[in-house]
Design a protein around this motif. Structure first.
Motif, PDB file in Angstrom:
ATOM      1  N   GLY A 154       0.824  -1.177  -0.223  1.00  0.00           N
ATOM      2  CA  GLY A 154       0.062   0.064  -0.059  1.00  0.00           C
ATOM      3  C   GLY A 154       0.946   1.266  -0.131  1.00  0.00           C
ATOM      4  N   LYS A 155       1.816   1.222   0.854  1.00  0.00           N
ATOM      5  CA  LYS A 155       2.636   2.690   0.941  1.00  0.00           C
ATOM      6  C   LYS A 155       3.390   2.808  -0.482  1.00  0.00           C
ATOM      7  CE  LYS A 155       4.326   2.850   5.845  1.00  0.00           C
ATOM      8  NZ  LYS A 155       5.327   3.098   6.623  1.00  0.00           N
ATOM      9  N   ASP A 156       3.961   1.794  -1.075  1.00  0.00           N
ATOM     10  CA  ASP A 156       4.358   1.844  -2.542  1.00  0.00           C
ATOM     11  C   ASP A 156       3.358   2.437  -3.579  1.00  0.00           C
ATOM     12  OD1 ASP A 156       6.890   1.093  -1.428  1.00  0.00           O
ATOM     13  OD2 ASP A 156       6.806  -0.909  -2.171  1.00  0.00           O
ATOM     14  N   LEU A 157       2.107   1.922  -3.465  1.00  0.00           N
ATOM     15  CA  LEU A 157       1.471   2.378  -4.394  1.00  0.00           C
ATOM     16  C   LEU A 157       0.813   3.717  -4.353  1.00  0.00           C
ATOM     17  CD1 LEU A 157      -1.453  -0.645  -4.019  1.00  0.00           C
ATOM     18  CD2 LEU A 157       0.208  -0.306  -5.681  1.00  0.00           C
ATOM     19  N   TYR A 158       1.016   4.416  -3.150  1.00  0.00           N
ATOM     20  CA  TYR A 158       0.866   5.608  -3.048  1.00  0.00           C
ATOM     21  C   TYR A 158       1.990   6.692  -3.293  1.00  0.00           C
ATOM     22  CZ  TYR A 158      -4.328   5.827  -1.953  1.00  0.00           C
ATOM     23  OH  TYR A 158      -5.536   5.504  -1.923  1.00  0.00           O
ATOM     24  N   ARG A 159       3.284   6.018  -3.096  1.00  0.00           N
ATOM     25  CA  ARG A 159       4.339   6.521  -3.794  1.00  0.00           C
ATOM     26  C   ARG A 159       4.223   6.810  -5.278  1.00  0.00           C
ATOM     27  NH1 ARG A 159       7.202   4.619   0.969  1.00  0.00           N
ATOM     28  NH2 ARG A 159       7.409   2.484  -0.099  1.00  0.00           N
ATOM     29  N   TYR A 160       3.881   5.616  -5.902  1.00  0.00           N
ATOM     30  CA  TYR A 160       3.631   5.522  -7.305  1.00  0.00           C
ATOM     31  C   TYR A 160       2.611   6.478  -7.729  1.00  0.00           C
ATOM     32  CZ  TYR A 160       3.170   3.436 -11.955  1.00  0.00           C
ATOM     33  OH  TYR A 160       3.061   3.267 -13.259  1.00  0.00           O
ATOM     34  N   ALA A 161       1.589   6.654  -7.045  1.00  0.00           N
ATOM     35  CA  ALA A 161       0.277   7.678  -7.435  1.00  0.00           C
ATOM     36  C   ALA A 161       0.902   8.951  -7.376  1.00  0.00           C
ATOM     37  CB  ALA A 161      -0.808   7.324  -6.382  1.00  0.00           C
ATOM     38  N   ALA A 162       1.728   9.248  -6.455  1.00  0.00           N
ATOM     39  CA  ALA A 162       2.129  10.819  -6.594  1.00  0.00           C
ATOM     40  C   ALA A 162       3.061  11.047  -7.486  1.00  0.00           C
ATOM     41  CB  ALA A 162       3.021  10.831  -5.267  1.00  0.00           C
ATOM     42  N   GLN A 163       3.912   9.895  -8.215  1.00  0.00           N
ATOM     43  CA  GLN A 163       4.774   9.962  -9.147  1.00  0.00           C
ATOM     44  C   GLN A 163       3.801  10.122 -10.576  1.00  0.00           C
ATOM     45  OE1 GLN A 163       7.231   6.703  -9.117  1.00  0.00           O
ATOM     46  NE2 GLN A 163       8.080   7.404  -7.065  1.00  0.00           N
ATOM     47  N   ARG A 164       2.774   9.376 -10.700  1.00  0.00           N
ATOM     48  CA  ARG A 164       2.088   9.405 -11.830  1.00  0.00           C
ATOM     49  C   ARG A 164       1.230  10.624 -11.924  1.00  0.00           C
ATOM     50  NH1 ARG A 164       4.330   8.038 -15.432  1.00  0.00           N
ATOM     51  NH2 ARG A 164       2.284   8.139 -16.674  1.00  0.00           N
ATOM     52  N   ALA A 165       0.699  11.135 -10.880  1.00  0.00           N
ATOM     53  CA  ALA A 165      -0.011  12.512 -10.792  1.00  0.00           C
ATOM     54  C   ALA A 165       0.928  13.510 -11.354  1.00  0.00           C
ATOM     55  CB  ALA A 165      -0.703  12.872  -9.570  1.00  0.00           C
ATOM     56  N   GLU A 166       1.984  13.633 -10.662  1.00  0.00           N
ATOM     57  CA  GLU A 166       2.911  14.523 -11.135  1.00  0.00           C
ATOM     58  C   GLU A 166       3.247  14.520 -12.760  1.00  0.00           C
ATOM     59  OE1 GLU A 166       7.217  16.530  -9.692  1.00  0.00           O
ATOM     60  OE2 GLU A 166       6.677  14.926  -8.992  1.00  0.00           O
ATOM     61  N   ALA A 167       3.404  13.445 -13.263  1.00  0.00           N
ATOM     62  CA  ALA A 167       3.957  13.087 -14.400  1.00  0.00           C
ATOM     63  C   ALA A 167       2.989  13.540 -15.347  1.00  0.00           C
ATOM     64  CB  ALA A 167       4.168  11.659 -14.830  1.00  0.00           C
ATOM     65  N   HIS A 168       1.524  13.660 -14.844  1.00  0.00           N
ATOM     66  CA  HIS A 168       0.433  14.015 -15.654  1.00  0.00           C
ATOM     67  C   HIS A 168       0.238  15.643 -15.551  1.00  0.00           C
ATOM     68  CE1 HIS A 168      -0.790  10.310 -17.474  1.00  0.00           C
ATOM     69  NE2 HIS A 168      -0.640   9.686 -16.232  1.00  0.00           N
ATOM     70  N   GLY A 169       0.850  16.313 -14.682  1.00  0.00           N
ATOM     71  CA  GLY A 169       0.923  17.601 -14.439  1.00  0.00           C
ATOM     72  C   GLY A 169      -0.290  18.053 -13.455  1.00  0.00           C
ATOM     73  N   TRP A 170      -0.408  17.152 -12.494  1.00  0.00           N
ATOM     74  CA  TRP A 170      -1.480  17.381 -11.310  1.00  0.00           C
ATOM     75  C   TRP A 170      -0.529  17.057  -9.845  1.00  0.00           C
ATOM     76  CZ3 TRP A 170      -5.513  19.495 -13.674  1.00  0.00           C
ATOM     77  CH2 TRP A 170      -5.894  18.997 -14.877  1.00  0.00           C
ATOM     78  N   ARG A 171      -1.350  17.638  -8.944  1.00  0.00           N
ATOM     79  CA  ARG A 171      -0.847  17.291  -7.356  1.00  0.00           C
ATOM     80  C   ARG A 171      -1.894  16.084  -6.899  1.00  0.00           C
ATOM     81  NH1 ARG A 171      -1.488  20.956  -4.296  1.00  0.00           N
ATOM     82  NH2 ARG A 171      -2.831  22.719  -5.440  1.00  0.00           N
ATOM     83  N   LEU A 172      -1.385  14.978  -6.109  1.00  0.00           N
ATOM     84  CA  LEU A 172      -1.843  14.313  -5.363  1.00  0.00           C
ATOM     85  C   LEU A 172      -2.203  14.589  -4.087  1.00  0.00           C
ATOM     86  CD1 LEU A 172      -2.834  11.144  -5.627  1.00  0.00           C
ATOM     87  CD2 LEU A 172      -0.853  10.571  -4.347  1.00  0.00           C
ATOM     88  N   ASN A 173      -3.310  14.643  -3.849  1.00  0.00           N
ATOM     89  CA  ASN A 173      -3.624  14.834  -2.423  1.00  0.00           C
ATOM     90  C   ASN A 173      -3.036  13.720  -1.468  1.00  0.00           C
ATOM     91  OD1 ASN A 173      -4.662  15.315   0.440  1.00  0.00           O
ATOM     92  ND2 ASN A 173      -6.650  16.206  -0.406  1.00  0.00           N
ATOM     93  N   VAL A 174      -2.033  13.965  -0.714  1.00  0.00           N
ATOM     94  CA  VAL A 174      -1.205  12.628   0.020  1.00  0.00           C
ATOM     95  C   VAL A 174      -2.041  12.472   1.248  1.00  0.00           C
ATOM     96  CG1 VAL A 174       0.745  12.882  -0.936  1.00  0.00           C
ATOM     97  CG2 VAL A 174       0.189  14.145   1.195  1.00  0.00           C
ATOM     98  N   ASP A 175      -3.073  13.351   1.887  1.00  0.00           N
ATOM     99  CA  ASP A 175      -3.814  12.947   2.947  1.00  0.00           C
ATOM    100  C   ASP A 175      -5.050  11.879   2.819  1.00  0.00           C
ATOM    101  OD1 ASP A 175      -2.343  14.711   4.399  1.00  0.00           O
ATOM    102  OD2 ASP A 175      -3.550  16.402   3.853  1.00  0.00           O
ATOM    103  N   ILE A 176      -5.127  11.672   1.366  1.00  0.00           N
ATOM    104  CA  ILE A 176      -6.105  10.637   0.961  1.00  0.00           C
ATOM    105  C   ILE A 176      -5.483   9.284   0.630  1.00  0.00           C
ATOM    106  CG2 ILE A 176      -7.817  10.016  -0.522  1.00  0.00           C
ATOM    107  CD1 ILE A 176      -8.836  12.414   1.411  1.00  0.00           C
ATOM    108  N   LYS A 177      -5.726   8.356   1.324  1.00  0.00           N
ATOM    109  CA  LYS A 177      -4.839   7.155   1.321  1.00  0.00           C
ATOM    110  C   LYS A 177      -5.560   5.646   1.294  1.00  0.00           C
ATOM    111  CE  LYS A 177      -1.055   8.955   3.949  1.00  0.00           C
ATOM    112  NZ  LYS A 177      -0.132   8.766   5.264  1.00  0.00           N
ATOM    113  N   GLY A 178      -6.933   5.806   0.893  1.00  0.00           N
ATOM    114  CA  GLY A 178      -7.511   4.503   0.774  1.00  0.00           C
ATOM    115  C   GLY A 178      -7.896   3.642   2.069  1.00  0.00           C
ATOM    116  N   HIS A 179      -8.563   2.766   2.140  1.00  0.00           N
ATOM    117  CA  HIS A 179      -8.975   2.070   3.330  1.00  0.00           C
ATOM    118  C   HIS A 179      -9.628   0.698   2.758  1.00  0.00           C
ATOM    119  CE1 HIS A 179     -13.323   2.874   1.903  1.00  0.00           C
ATOM    120  NE2 HIS A 179     -12.598   4.008   1.450  1.00  0.00           N
ATOM    121  N   ARG A 180     -10.090  -0.059   3.802  1.00  0.00           N
ATOM    122  CA  ARG A 180     -10.645  -1.336   3.794  1.00  0.00           C
ATOM    123  C   ARG A 180     -11.897  -1.208   3.620  1.00  0.00           C
ATOM    124  NH1 ARG A 180      -9.595  -6.349   6.222  1.00  0.00           N
ATOM    125  NH2 ARG A 180     -12.102  -6.632   5.093  1.00  0.00           N
ATOM    126  N   ILE A 181     -12.523  -2.152   3.039  1.00  0.00           N
ATOM    127  CA  ILE A 181     -13.989  -2.578   3.173  1.00  0.00           C
ATOM    128  C   ILE A 181     -14.246  -4.061   3.015  1.00  0.00           C
ATOM    129  CG2 ILE A 181     -14.759  -0.605   1.847  1.00  0.00           C
ATOM    130  CD1 ILE A 181     -15.284  -2.218  -0.761  1.00  0.00           C
TER     131      ILE A 181
END
Length: 228
Positions: A154-181
């Motif tokens: 999970g931690k690596d997924l959100y690091r990757y998400a931040a990288q991909r968001a930046e690559a597309h020209g956007w900023r990832l809100n790092v306070d949103i981190k997903g959850h269980r259901i």
């Protein structure tokens, strides 16, 4: 294997526990029905409507579709409020404009299992708003593919998400981190956020949330779905 590793494995397993009534088929049904509700509600939202009116109509739509109950508060954000996190209150009660952006985030129980889905929509012809709305889904898909192909935690997924968001020209809100259901209620497992989960998340149990912000303008976008 060390005792510390055994303990961590036990902790990770407890965070992915399910109840006796858990069913993969029911989880898929809950997901499908929640998406049906998101799309139905989005079709009802029109320029001139206020957030509070959209939430009221959403409650009616969920009841019409036969949900068991709501498990997390309905979240519908218009305009600048698309930058707010789940726990932040909306600013006033905005009215949706002719060229505007909004998202719908629903968590409802169907057949005793939790569904959670969210997506962003636009009114009018603002190209940057439309690009932002589309980007949240693009980043979600890229991260989900990364999960399927690498087994990343999970931690690596959100690091990757931040990288991909930046690559597309956007900023990832790092306070949103997903959850269980899970089968309702998932909260008894005390699993924490996906973005803080070290292990590879199991399919059908975790919601990946992506919230983006425009780099200069006051709006963002949101997309979430089940990792499955």
């Amino acid at each position: 294997m060390s005792e510390a590793m055994n303990q961590q494995d036990a902790i990770n397993a407890s965070k992915q526990a399910v109840g006796d009534g858990f069913s993969v088929a029911s989880m898929r049904y809950a997901s499908d029905m929640t998406w049906k509700a998101v799309e139905a509600v989005a079709r009802e939202i029109r320029p001139g409507m206020r957030e509070s009116e959209a939430v009221a109509r959403c409650k009616e739509v969920l009841a019409e579709l036969g949900m068991d109950r709501i498990w997390h508060p309905i979240l519908i954000r218009f305009g600048e409020n698309t930058l707010k996190t789940f726990k932040q209150a909306s600013t006033v009660d905005p009215q949706l404009g002719e060229d505007d952006i909004f998202f719908v985030d629903l968590g409802a129980v169907w057949d005793r299992h939790e569904g959670d889905a969210g997506a962003t929509f636009v009114t009018g012809d603002d190209a940057e708003m439309r690009a932002c709305a589309d980007a949240a889904k693009v980043v979600f898909d890229e991260v989900a593919h990364h999960w399927r192909t690498t087994g990343a935690g999970g931690k690596d997924l959100y690091r990757y998400a931040a990288q991909r968001a930046e690559a597309h020209g956007w900023r990832l809100n790092v306070d949103i981190k997903g959850h269980r259901i899970s089968d309702f209620p998932h909260a008894i497992y005390k699993a924490g956020n996906l973005g803080d989960f070290e292990a590879c998340p199991s399919a059908g149990l975790w919601i990946l949330e992506i919230q983006l912000a425009h780099p200069t303008r006051p709006f963002g976008s949101f997309y979430e779905d089940l990792l499955a």
